[in-house]
Structure formats: C-alpha cells, structure tokens
Design an enzyme around this catalytic site. Structure first.
Site: not given
Ligand code: A3P
Length: 301
Positions: A49, A52-53, A114
C-alpha cells in the site's frame, strides 16, 4: 488453522489477522518482549500500500540534518534500501534468530509493521509512540501484491493466478488480511487518537505529495518548511527506483526479498489493466459493505 497458503502451510488467525506460523511466532514474541518508547515512530500498512515510499519520507523527515550536509555525510537513501533504514518489527526483528537487540538504538527509533491496529504488540498501543498508517485502494493493492509475488517465492503464492489472488484477497486469506478490517481499525484509531495515529492514502500522496509531507511533519512535530521540496524529490518514484541499490536483484538485508521487488509502476489505476467488470462489481460490493458508515471512501484514479 484458519486457511492454507498454496504450499499447504497453515495460516492462523491471531487477534483478527491471518498469519503464517513464522509470523504468528513473531507476533507472540513481540507481544511479550517489545517495549515501546514514547518517542518511537511506526510506519504501519497492509502490504503493497505504499510502505516503501512512506518509509523513505519518514526517514527523511526525521533525519533532516543529514540531508542538509549532503557533502560531508551523503544521504543514506542514496545507497541504502528504505527497508534497511526502517526495519519491520515482525519480519526483521521478532522473526530473527537470535532476535536483534533494539534497546541500544537511539531515539527516535523508527520501525514498520504490517499488523492491524488490534494485533499490534500491547506495549505499542499503550505508550505515547506515534503511528503513520498508509492504505491504498483495494484494486491497486491486489494488482501490486500479485506482481510482487511473481518476483520471489513465499509459500507458493508465486504460483497463484491473478484470479486466485483476487479470491484470497476477498476472503481475507492473505497474510495480514483481512484488508478492510485492517483499514477500518486504523481509521477508527486515527479518529479516536489523532495525536497518536495518522491515516494516509497512497492516492492522496500521489495527488499532493507536498501537502501530505507537510501534514506528516506537523503530526510528528518536526516542521521542515523549506526542506519539503527536497524530501519529496528525493523520495519520488523516479529518483528512488533508479538508484542502483533499489534496482538491485540482491537482498541486502536479512529479509527474504530482493531490493528491486518494491518498485514497479508507482501509479494509481493499474487495476484497469487487470480487472474484469465482474471482479470490479464483486470487490465494489464488498468495499461498500465494509466501509458503510465509516465516512471513508477510496479513490481509484
Ligand atoms: P505498484 O506495484 O503498483 O507499482 P509497498 O512499499 O507497501 O510494498 O508497496 C509497493 C508499491 O508502492 C508498488 O506499487 C511500488 O511501485 C510503489 N512505490 C514504491 N516506491 C514508491 C514511491 N517512491 N512513490 C510512489 N510509489 C512507490
């Protein structure tokens, strides 16, 4: 056992969430041994969701000083996966043998989880620490989860078709599920304890990253007016996903996934390329039922 993973591993329901035996053991150990500090900060999320961001943003907000002195001490985000800067409590602390000593980490300690609000370690709920929760619309969450499981092996989830992943998501039978209860518990906590829990969505972060970062800095009591733009730029999908460390197929930590599985499209609306009209109808029906009366709605584009 409440469900089975594709390889036959039993999943257990613990305080309302689905956990593999390893995660169950970690949850019980964390409940018993984790001692939260009032200065601790947690990034909480259902998987895929935007963890990482949010980790990279919160790391930057808390470590503004190191960002200011780029020449003397380069920004750690340039060479380290966000997941190695903020460790997940159940996966990277309480699943480890031996369990790492986290008592020596200087405050403020940053962790992620989580777990749903209801299944957090008791000490975390009862101390003055802060939690920033991020959620994402369920359609994109499923798509992101499915692509994620294609890239590494976890109890056979990589063999699930998109339809099977969808089915399990709807049944709440994926690890840390059910999704909607997860969202609703943090939403409720954020309304009841706005100083402790902040509730964010991936979609609002995409629409107005700067605005959200300002709100997070205010929530954490770390105003950074003039740095906001720098932080947003550093943590953008373009910037982070193109760094060598984040493109790496390697696994630089004790976690089981390679660094690059956390970056894929980084956008809202990829569900359009995966969902049939029947799937949309079914998931919308569940979404409406679950969110009824909550005053909260997801954005899908
Ligand atoms: P998508 O698979 O839709 O591209 P998590 O970090 O909770 O595992 O979620 C991963 C999702 O966040 C992935 O989505 C990933 O590409 C996206 N994501 C990772 N870093 C990001 C960032 N800096 N900005 C926007 N989305 C990001």
């Amino acid at each position: 056992p409440a469900a089975k993973l594709p390889d036959g591993t039993n999943m257990f329901q613990w305080k309302g969430i689905m956990l593999s035996p390893q995660l169950l053991q970690a949850a019980i150990t964390a409940d018993k041994h984790f001692s939260a500090r009032s200065t601790d900060i947690f990034v909480a999320s259902y998987p895929k969701c935007g963890t990482t961001w949010l980790k990279s943003l919160i790391f930057s907000i808390i470590n503004q000083h190191s960002l200011n002195q780029e020449k003397e001490s380069p920004n750690p985000l340039l060479s380290t996966s966000p997941h190695d800067l903020i460790h997940n409590l159940e996966l990277e602390v309480y699943s480890m043998d031996p369990i790492p000593d986290i008592t020596g980490i200087p405050s403020p300690r940053l962790f992620s989880t989580h777990h749903s609000y209801g299944s957090l370690p008791e000490s975390l709920k009862h101390c003055g620490c802060q939690i920033v929760y991020i959620t994402r619309n369920p359609r994109d969450s499923i798509v992101s989860f499915w692509h994620f499981t294609k890239k590494f092996s976890y109890h056979g989830l990589e063999y699930l078709s998109f339809e099977e992943t969808f089915e399990r998501f709807c049944e709440g039978a994926l690890p840390f599920g059910p999704f909607f209860e997860h969202v609703l518990q943090y939403l409720k906590a954020s309304k009841e304890m706005p100083e402790k829990v902040m509730f964010l969505t991936y979609e609002e972060m995409i629409a107005d990253t700067k605005g959200v970062v300002k709100r997070v800095t205010a929530f954490l009591g770390r105003p950074v007016e003039e740095e906001v733009e720098k932080i947003v730029e550093m943590c953008s999908f373009e910037k982070l996903s193109n760094l060598e460390v984040n493109k790496s197929e390697e696994n630089t930590s004790k976690r089981r996934y390679p660094n690059n599985v956390f970056f894929r499209k980084g956008a809202v609306g990829d569900w359009m390329n995966h969902f049939t009209p029947e799937m949309i109808e079914r998931l919308d029906h569940i979404t409406q039922q679950k969110l009824q009366g909550s005053g909260f709605e997801f954005r899908f584009d």
